[in-house]
Write a protein that holds these residues in place. Structure first.
Motif, PDB file in Angstrom:
ATOM      1  N   GLU A 132       0.812  -1.219   0.000  1.00 18.47           N
ATOM      2  CA  GLU A 132       0.000   0.000   0.000  1.00 18.47           C
ATOM      3  C   GLU A 132       0.840   1.262   0.000  1.00 18.47           C
ATOM      4  O   GLU A 132       0.505   2.252  -0.652  1.00 18.47           O
ATOM      5  CB  GLU A 132      -0.923  -0.010   1.232  1.00 18.47           C
ATOM      6  N   LEU A 133       1.954   1.236   0.748  1.00 17.91           N
ATOM      7  CA  LEU A 133       2.807   2.426   0.908  1.00 17.91           C
ATOM      8  C   LEU A 133       4.269   2.047   0.695  1.00 17.91           C
ATOM      9  O   LEU A 133       5.060   2.036   1.641  1.00 17.91           O
ATOM     10  CB  LEU A 133       2.614   3.028   2.310  1.00 17.91           C
ATOM     11  N   PRO A 134       4.656   1.748  -0.519  1.00 15.63           N
ATOM     12  CA  PRO A 134       6.059   1.370  -0.758  1.00 15.63           C
ATOM     13  C   PRO A 134       7.002   2.492  -0.382  1.00 15.63           C
ATOM     14  O   PRO A 134       6.742   3.669  -0.664  1.00 15.63           O
ATOM     15  CB  PRO A 134       6.094   1.092  -2.269  1.00 15.63           C
ATOM     16  N   GLY A 135       8.092   2.121   0.301  1.00 12.99           N
ATOM     17  CA  GLY A 135       9.085   3.112   0.695  1.00 12.99           C
ATOM     18  C   GLY A 135       8.851   3.724   2.058  1.00 12.99           C
ATOM     19  O   GLY A 135       9.710   4.445   2.575  1.00 12.99           O
ATOM     20  N   ILE A 136       7.692   3.479   2.681  1.00 11.72           N
ATOM     21  CA  ILE A 136       7.389   4.008   4.013  1.00 11.72           C
ATOM     22  C   ILE A 136       7.784   2.972   5.070  1.00 11.72           C
ATOM     23  O   ILE A 136       7.436   1.788   4.953  1.00 11.72           O
ATOM     24  CB  ILE A 136       5.887   4.345   4.139  1.00 11.72           C
ATOM     25  N   GLU A 137       8.518   3.405   6.089  1.00  6.00           N
ATOM     26  CA  GLU A 137       8.940   2.476   7.145  1.00  6.00           C
ATOM     27  C   GLU A 137       7.755   1.995   7.966  1.00  6.00           C
ATOM     28  O   GLU A 137       6.863   2.783   8.318  1.00  6.00           O
ATOM     29  CB  GLU A 137       9.952   3.154   8.072  1.00  6.00           C
ATOM     30  N   ALA A 138       7.749   0.721   8.274  1.00  5.90           N
ATOM     31  CA  ALA A 138       6.731   0.124   9.139  1.00  5.90           C
ATOM     32  C   ALA A 138       7.436  -0.488  10.346  1.00  5.90           C
ATOM     33  O   ALA A 138       8.297  -1.356  10.195  1.00  5.90           O
ATOM     34  CB  ALA A 138       5.939  -0.932   8.390  1.00  5.90           C
ATOM     35  N   ILE A 139       7.063  -0.031  11.551  1.00  8.37           N
ATOM     36  CA  ILE A 139       7.749  -0.432  12.785  1.00  8.37           C
ATOM     37  C   ILE A 139       6.768  -1.177  13.690  1.00  8.37           C
ATOM     38  O   ILE A 139       5.743  -0.615  14.105  1.00  8.37           O
ATOM     39  CB  ILE A 139       8.288   0.808  13.536  1.00  8.37           C
ATOM     40  N   PRO A 140       7.047  -2.445  14.041  1.00 10.69           N
ATOM     41  CA  PRO A 140       6.194  -3.155  15.000  1.00 10.69           C
ATOM     42  C   PRO A 140       6.355  -2.552  16.398  1.00 10.69           C
ATOM     43  O   PRO A 140       7.488  -2.302  16.845  1.00 10.69           O
ATOM     44  CB  PRO A 140       6.725  -4.589  14.959  1.00 10.69           C
ATOM     45  N   VAL A 141       5.232  -2.326  17.086  1.00 11.95           N
ATOM     46  CA  VAL A 141       5.277  -1.770  18.437  1.00 11.95           C
ATOM     47  C   VAL A 141       4.266  -2.488  19.322  1.00 11.95           C
ATOM     48  O   VAL A 141       3.250  -3.002  18.853  1.00 11.95           O
ATOM     49  CB  VAL A 141       4.980  -0.244  18.451  1.00 11.95           C
TER      50      VAL A 141
END
Length: 504
Positions: A135-144
């Motif tokens: 959906e958002l290529p290039g955007i960091e996704a951080i598990p929290v």
């Protein structure tokens, strides 16, 4: 503390995906103020908190409700943000309001941000992370896991990286503009209005105009996150204690602005609009909900380049409103379908006070410049070759083929093609933007206005930003920027192109 550029960070995401819990873990502040919110465990109104990044840069966080019934409130909170913090729960993944909030952010042109994969202690974040990568290529996704404090440092680091290059609104030219998102009364202080300062600055004793009513108010004091300020700059979230209005005379959706700023309410807007790829086409007269600032109004859409606004392609339209909005050139608008309610697109204001227009009329699109003479009056005796080239060029839209390719399609050799191009240029049917490239004038005006809108909103623009915003290639983005530089609308500084200051 680094206050070089105040930025506003907006949350986004489906209901119960942990936005407020995460903001509380990051800032130590509970943004749910209302008793009803605490009883239901559901955000209803906008909430606010300061967030200090590891570098010392301070962000103003706007926490928005995630429930579909409060999407109007979400849009009101999102209109002033510079970056997003999207929350996607590991056990749910992408949900309907995730998608709609993303549509709002795209319509507003907010492209910088970070995704928090929340509830990583409840389920594996792998599925949600994969969805976000699509959906958002290039955007960091951080598990929290906010309840355990897990992943918070990594999330702060990602926010630092995502916002490092953002210039914010500080120093942006233009009059003082604050779209009010909350009004309340404090004992001993009186009426207080809050919002994000879009442009200009504000300080105690300053007189402001409250639109659309036209009431004059005076600023008693200014606070930024509960700290008194002698002056607040664009990009900061401010609370203004005011003298003049009673509690019921000022409401969310009003605009506080410089009386000399030449801003006024309007019932018509010309805008370059783009519907989402999955939205149905809008026919002439279709009724939509138009969101701008912290205000919204129903209105009808009138395409100026045909009978309908198709999905996935930008086109210039006139919005005829049933209630007033207070907009300026380059501002973003969001379009929502009225029934069933859904976010379907958005765009940028080209003219906040246009004359009444319909298909076939020419809008004033080119920033700070006079409109060109209509092509019909520019030359009555055009050759068939010039007309063929102009028709092909118009049909190519925002991705025209090279002059050589168009000439070959029109059956013209080198000298004849060059002669026909010169004729089309003199007649106002083609504009040269490079050694082997022309644009249709109306298309070029629309694209130029969009690029200048980004410049004024963000302070500068790069080839990559234009490419991504317009959904075009680097070649066309570079040609547009070089054209605006040559026309002295923008000026290049390194990789950045910035608006030229007005002269005189």
């Amino acid at each position: 503390m680094n206050e070089s550029a105040g930025l506003t960070l907006g949350t986004a995401g489906h209901v119960d995906h942990g936005k407020t819990t995460l903001v509380r873990a990051l800032t130590g502040r509970d943004t749910d103020r209302l008793a009803q919110e605490k009883e239901r465990g559901l955000s209803i109104e906008l909430g606010y908190a300061p967030l200090t990044l590891p570098s010392g840069r301070r962000l103003s966080v706007v926490d928005v409700p995630g429930h579909e019934r409060f999407i109007r409130t979400m849009v009101a909170g999102a209109t002033g943000i510079d970056a997003f913090l999207l929350c996607v729960a590991a056990d749910d993944g992408v949900m309907p309001q995730t998608t709609e909030h993303l549509a709002v952010l795209r319509a507003l042109g907010v492209v910088a941000g970070v995704v928090a994969i929340t509830k990583a202690d409840v389920a594996s974040p792998a599925h949600a992370t994969a969805q976000i990568a699509d959906e958002l290529p290039g955007i960091e996704a951080i598990p929290v896991a906010a309840s355990e404090g897990r992943g918070l440092d990594e999330l702060l680091g990602a926010l630092e990286r995502a916002t490092a290059a953002l210039r914010g609104r500080r120093g942006r030219p233009g009059p003082t503009r604050l779209h009010v998102d909350r009004v309340f009364t404090l004992h001993g202080i009186g009426t207080v209005a809050t919002g994000t300062l879009w442009s200009g600055s504000v300080g105690p004793t300053q007189e402001l105009l409250a639109l659309p009513h036209g009431m004059r108010v005076r600023v008693r004091s200014v606070q930024v996150h509960d700290q008194p300020m002698e002056r607040a700059d664009a990009g900061q979230r401010v609370a203004l204690a005011l003298t003049g209005p009673g509690r019921r005379e000022l409401v969310r959706g009003d605009l506080l602005c410089d009386p000399a700023g030449d801003l006024s309410a309007t019932y018509r807007l010309n805008a370059a609009l783009k519907l989402s790829a999955g939205a149905p086409p809008l026919q002439r007269g279709a009724r939509v909900q138009v969101h701008h600032g912290t205000r919204d109004a129903p209105g009808r859409i009138v395409p100026l380049e045909g009978d309908e606004l198709p999905p996935g392609r930008r086109a210039v339209c006139q919005l005829r409103l049933e209630a007033p909005l207070i907009a300026a050139r380059g501002d973003a608008v969001v379009l929502r379908q009225i029934a069933p309610p859904d976010t379907i697109g958005g765009g940028q204001v080209l003219d906040p006070h246009p004359r009444r227009q319909g298909p076939g009329t020419r809008a004033l699109l080119e920033p700070e410049r006079s409109p060109r003479a209509p092509a019909e009056t520019a030359g009555a005796n055009l050759s068939e070759a010039a007309i063929r080239l102009a028709d092909l060029l118009k049909g190519d839209g925002d991705r025209p083929r090279t002059d050589n390719e168009l000439g070959a399609t029109a059956g013209l050799d080198g000298p004849d093609a060059r002669s026909a191009w010169r004729e089309a240029e003199r007649a106002g049917l083609a504009v040269r933007v490079g050694p082997n490239l022309h644009f249709d004038p109306a298309t070029l005006e629309c694209l130029s206005a969009l690029v200048v809108g980004i410049c004024r909103r963000e302070g500068s623009v790069t080839i990559g930003r234009v490419r991504d915003e317009l959904g075009t290639s680097r070649r066309y983005a570079q040609a547009l920027l070089e054209h605006l530089d040559a026309e002295k609308v923008t000026i290049r500084h390194g990789d950045m192109h910035v608006p030229r200051e007005r002269r005189g």
